[in-house]
Motif scaffolding. Sequence first.
Motif, PDB file in Angstrom:
ATOM      1  N   GLU A  31     118.910 -87.345  42.206  1.00  0.00           N
ATOM      2  CA  GLU A  31     119.290 -88.758  42.266  1.00  0.00           C
ATOM      3  C   GLU A  31     118.102 -89.624  41.873  1.00  0.00           C
ATOM      4  OE1 GLU A  31     121.690 -90.813  45.691  1.00  0.00           O
ATOM      5  OE2 GLU A  31     119.536 -91.003  46.123  1.00  0.00           O
ATOM      6  N   LEU A  32     118.373 -90.621  41.031  1.00  0.00           N
ATOM      7  CA  LEU A  32     117.342 -91.565  40.616  1.00  0.00           C
ATOM      8  C   LEU A  32     117.858 -92.976  40.819  1.00  0.00           C
ATOM      9  CD1 LEU A  32     114.538 -91.959  39.293  1.00  0.00           C
ATOM     10  CD2 LEU A  32     115.725 -92.057  37.081  1.00  0.00           C
ATOM     11  N   GLU A  33     117.132 -93.740  41.636  1.00  0.00           N
ATOM     12  CA  GLU A  33     117.448 -95.150  41.877  1.00  0.00           C
ATOM     13  C   GLU A  33     118.898 -95.344  42.316  1.00  0.00           C
ATOM     14  OE1 GLU A  33     116.279 -97.099  38.245  1.00  0.00           O
ATOM     15  OE2 GLU A  33     114.221 -96.331  38.384  1.00  0.00           O
ATOM     16  N   GLY A  34     119.362 -94.412  43.182  1.00  0.00           N
ATOM     17  CA  GLY A  34     120.701 -94.516  43.744  1.00  0.00           C
ATOM     18  C   GLY A  34     121.803 -93.925  42.900  1.00  0.00           C
ATOM     19  N   TYR A  35     121.460 -93.333  41.744  1.00  0.00           N
ATOM     20  CA  TYR A  35     122.450 -92.761  40.847  1.00  0.00           C
ATOM     21  C   TYR A  35     122.331 -91.231  40.858  1.00  0.00           C
ATOM     22  CZ  TYR A  35     123.687 -97.302  38.908  1.00  0.00           C
ATOM     23  OH  TYR A  35     124.152 -98.589  38.752  1.00  0.00           O
ATOM     24  N   GLY A  36     123.413 -90.572  41.285  1.00  0.00           N
ATOM     25  CA  GLY A  36     123.407 -89.123  41.366  1.00  0.00           C
ATOM     26  C   GLY A  36     123.790 -88.470  40.047  1.00  0.00           C
ATOM     27  N   VAL A  37     123.106 -87.369  39.728  1.00  0.00           N
ATOM     28  CA  VAL A  37     123.392 -86.599  38.520  1.00  0.00           C
ATOM     29  C   VAL A  37     123.613 -85.145  38.916  1.00  0.00           C
ATOM     30  CG1 VAL A  37     122.552 -85.848  36.262  1.00  0.00           C
ATOM     31  CG2 VAL A  37     121.967 -88.134  37.107  1.00  0.00           C
ATOM     32  N   LEU A  38     124.806 -84.614  38.597  1.00  0.00           N
ATOM     33  CA  LEU A  38     125.074 -83.195  38.785  1.00  0.00           C
ATOM     34  C   LEU A  38     124.594 -82.443  37.558  1.00  0.00           C
ATOM     35  CD1 LEU A  38     128.656 -82.636  40.291  1.00  0.00           C
ATOM     36  CD2 LEU A  38     126.444 -82.435  41.430  1.00  0.00           C
ATOM     37  N   LEU A  39     123.877 -81.356  37.770  1.00  0.00           N
ATOM     38  CA  LEU A  39     123.392 -80.497  36.695  1.00  0.00           C
ATOM     39  C   LEU A  39     124.175 -79.198  36.772  1.00  0.00           C
ATOM     40  CD1 LEU A  39     119.565 -81.111  37.218  1.00  0.00           C
ATOM     41  CD2 LEU A  39     121.124 -82.334  35.676  1.00  0.00           C
ATOM     42  N   CYS A  40     125.123 -79.010  35.863  1.00  0.00           N
ATOM     43  CA  CYS A  40     126.081 -77.912  35.939  1.00  0.00           C
ATOM     44  C   CYS A  40     125.739 -76.796  34.958  1.00  0.00           C
ATOM     45  CB  CYS A  40     127.490 -78.419  35.630  1.00  0.00           C
ATOM     46  SG  CYS A  40     128.055 -79.771  36.694  1.00  0.00           S
ATOM     47  N   GLY A  41     126.184 -75.601  35.270  1.00  0.00           N
ATOM     48  CA  GLY A  41     125.992 -74.466  34.371  1.00  0.00           C
ATOM     49  C   GLY A  41     126.100 -73.162  35.108  1.00  0.00           C
ATOM     50  N   ASP A  42     126.284 -72.094  34.332  1.00  0.00           N
ATOM     51  CA  ASP A  42     126.364 -70.763  34.917  1.00  0.00           C
ATOM     52  C   ASP A  42     124.996 -70.325  35.446  1.00  0.00           C
ATOM     53  OD1 ASP A  42     129.050 -70.643  34.208  1.00  0.00           O
ATOM     54  OD2 ASP A  42     128.613 -69.743  32.244  1.00  0.00           O
ATOM     55  N   SER A  43     124.964 -69.181  36.118  1.00  0.00           N
ATOM     56  CA  SER A  43     123.690 -68.630  36.583  1.00  0.00           C
ATOM     57  C   SER A  43     122.757 -68.431  35.397  1.00  0.00           C
ATOM     58  CB  SER A  43     123.914 -67.293  37.289  1.00  0.00           C
ATOM     59  OG  SER A  43     124.671 -67.473  38.462  1.00  0.00           O
ATOM     60  N   GLY A  44     121.521 -68.877  35.549  1.00  0.00           N
ATOM     61  CA  GLY A  44     120.550 -68.758  34.477  1.00  0.00           C
ATOM     62  C   GLY A  44     120.531 -69.928  33.517  1.00  0.00           C
ATOM     63  N   ALA A  45     121.379 -70.933  33.740  1.00  0.00           N
ATOM     64  CA  ALA A  45     121.432 -72.081  32.826  1.00  0.00           C
ATOM     65  C   ALA A  45     120.214 -72.983  32.946  1.00  0.00           C
ATOM     66  CB  ALA A  45     122.709 -72.896  33.080  1.00  0.00           C
ATOM     67  N   GLY A  46     119.507 -72.916  34.091  1.00  0.00           N
ATOM     68  CA  GLY A  46     118.326 -73.744  34.278  1.00  0.00           C
ATOM     69  C   GLY A  46     118.482 -74.836  35.307  1.00  0.00           C
ATOM     70  N   LYS A  47     119.501 -74.736  36.156  1.00  0.00           N
ATOM     71  CA  LYS A  47     119.769 -75.789  37.139  1.00  0.00           C
ATOM     72  C   LYS A  47     118.605 -75.965  38.111  1.00  0.00           C
ATOM     73  CE  LYS A  47     123.497 -73.742  38.599  1.00  0.00           C
ATOM     74  NZ  LYS A  47     123.472 -72.593  37.654  1.00  0.00           N
ATOM     75  N   SER A  48     118.102 -74.853  38.657  1.00  0.00           N
ATOM     76  CA  SER A  48     117.036 -74.932  39.651  1.00  0.00           C
ATOM     77  C   SER A  48     115.745 -75.473  39.052  1.00  0.00           C
ATOM     78  CB  SER A  48     116.794 -73.554  40.274  1.00  0.00           C
ATOM     79  OG  SER A  48     117.926 -73.118  40.993  1.00  0.00           O
ATOM     80  N   SER A  49     115.382 -74.982  37.871  1.00  0.00           N
ATOM     81  CA  SER A  49     114.125 -75.425  37.269  1.00  0.00           C
ATOM     82  C   SER A  49     114.191 -76.893  36.865  1.00  0.00           C
ATOM     83  CB  SER A  49     113.766 -74.552  36.072  1.00  0.00           C
ATOM     84  OG  SER A  49     114.789 -74.564  35.093  1.00  0.00           O
ATOM     85  N   LEU A  50     115.329 -77.356  36.334  1.00  0.00           N
ATOM     86  CA  LEU A  50     115.429 -78.759  35.933  1.00  0.00           C
ATOM     87  C   LEU A  50     115.481 -79.672  37.160  1.00  0.00           C
ATOM     88  CD1 LEU A  50     115.558 -80.900  33.793  1.00  0.00           C
ATOM     89  CD2 LEU A  50     118.015 -80.436  33.506  1.00  0.00           C
ATOM     90  N   SER A  51     116.180 -79.260  38.207  1.00  0.00           N
ATOM     91  CA  SER A  51     116.227 -80.091  39.411  1.00  0.00           C
ATOM     92  C   SER A  51     114.846 -80.179  40.061  1.00  0.00           C
ATOM     93  CB  SER A  51     117.259 -79.553  40.410  1.00  0.00           C
ATOM     94  OG  SER A  51     116.946 -78.247  40.838  1.00  0.00           O
ATOM     95  N   PHE A  52     114.088 -79.070  40.044  1.00  0.00           N
ATOM     96  CA  PHE A  52     112.732 -79.092  40.585  1.00  0.00           C
ATOM     97  C   PHE A  52     111.837 -79.990  39.732  1.00  0.00           C
ATOM     98  CE2 PHE A  52     108.783 -76.368  41.720  1.00  0.00           C
ATOM     99  CZ  PHE A  52     108.403 -77.300  42.675  1.00  0.00           C
ATOM    100  N   ALA A  53     111.980 -79.899  38.414  1.00  0.00           N
ATOM    101  CA  ALA A  53     111.190 -80.751  37.525  1.00  0.00           C
ATOM    102  C   ALA A  53     111.504 -82.230  37.763  1.00  0.00           C
ATOM    103  CB  ALA A  53     111.461 -80.380  36.071  1.00  0.00           C
TER     104      ALA A  53
END
Length: 336
Positions: A159-181
């Motif tokens: 979430e940035l400035e009150g706006y939520g963003v879902l990062l979708c994809g199969d396992s290995g798509a990069g969800k965890s690394s992009l959310s951490f970044a």
Amino acid sequence: MPTIEELKDTSSEVKSVNPFDPYLCHMEMPLTAVYYPLGFPLELTTNSEEVMEGAEESWGAFRQQFDIPALRFQIGMLEDDSTECPTGPVFRAHRNLIVGVADQGNFCVSDVVHGFSFAWLTRAAVSHKSYLRYHFLEAAALAHIANRHTAPVHAACVELEGYGVLLCGDSGAGKSSLSFACARAGWNFITDDASFLLNGREDRRVVGNCHLMRLRSSAVELFAEVAGKPLTPRAGGKPSIELFTAALPGIAVASSSNVHHVVFLNRREVDVQVVVPFSREAARSSMHQRLSGLEELRKVQIESIERLLTAEILEIRYRDLDWAVDRLARLVREKK
């Protein structure tokens, strides 16, 4: 129905069992505590202090968000001679029942309609804390939350400035690394892999585990913070690096967020880094795969998914994490 002697012969881990209670219906469970996984109340009863320690590690940081009857979870621990961690359980479901079985001494049954689970575990299983937490404590709690109270979405959420963003994809798509970044860049972190869309609402609010990140071992190549961290078991035998967000300086978290953008990740054979529209029908098909098999619950979840699909749905094609974080920030600010 087996006799008492047959039960004794085939269950080597059962010791000091009342011969008049071969099915352990009346085993004493003297320890009780209430926890709030993802904000939902859960009453845990057990005969094991180690189980309570595992529950505290998984859920101790959560606070109550929802005023509903508590889920109930009873875990009995039986002594055994083994010190080896069991294999991960196999899960099967029929209507309102979900069963996870690792072996004859380690199993769990969950009734998602009545909000109750019970498990029997051996000391060998309980003593391996990450195994206990991931495969039994967290799995059982999420079985109830993902079937009864929410529509689960295989997505990270930031979430940035009150706006939520879902990062979708199969396992290995990069969800965890992009959310951490994103979290390292000042976004609020909600969850890195599993988002739960609340049922019966008019908004698109999701909840997640903002207190824990699980990253693949390859994350050491991307983030200095994870260097030297131990690997822990994960579903399907995949090792992961487990990070508690409270121990990460500069990481802001939030227990829930209202989703404004649904973004599918694409890192495969990317020539040009770009954000493009994504098929609403493809998004719907992807999200329906994880819904409840019980018709009356699935109907409510489908309504929640349709509400989620009123958000803007996009695909981000990227190679570089920093570029992706900056582009997502631009996306949010352009729509404000």
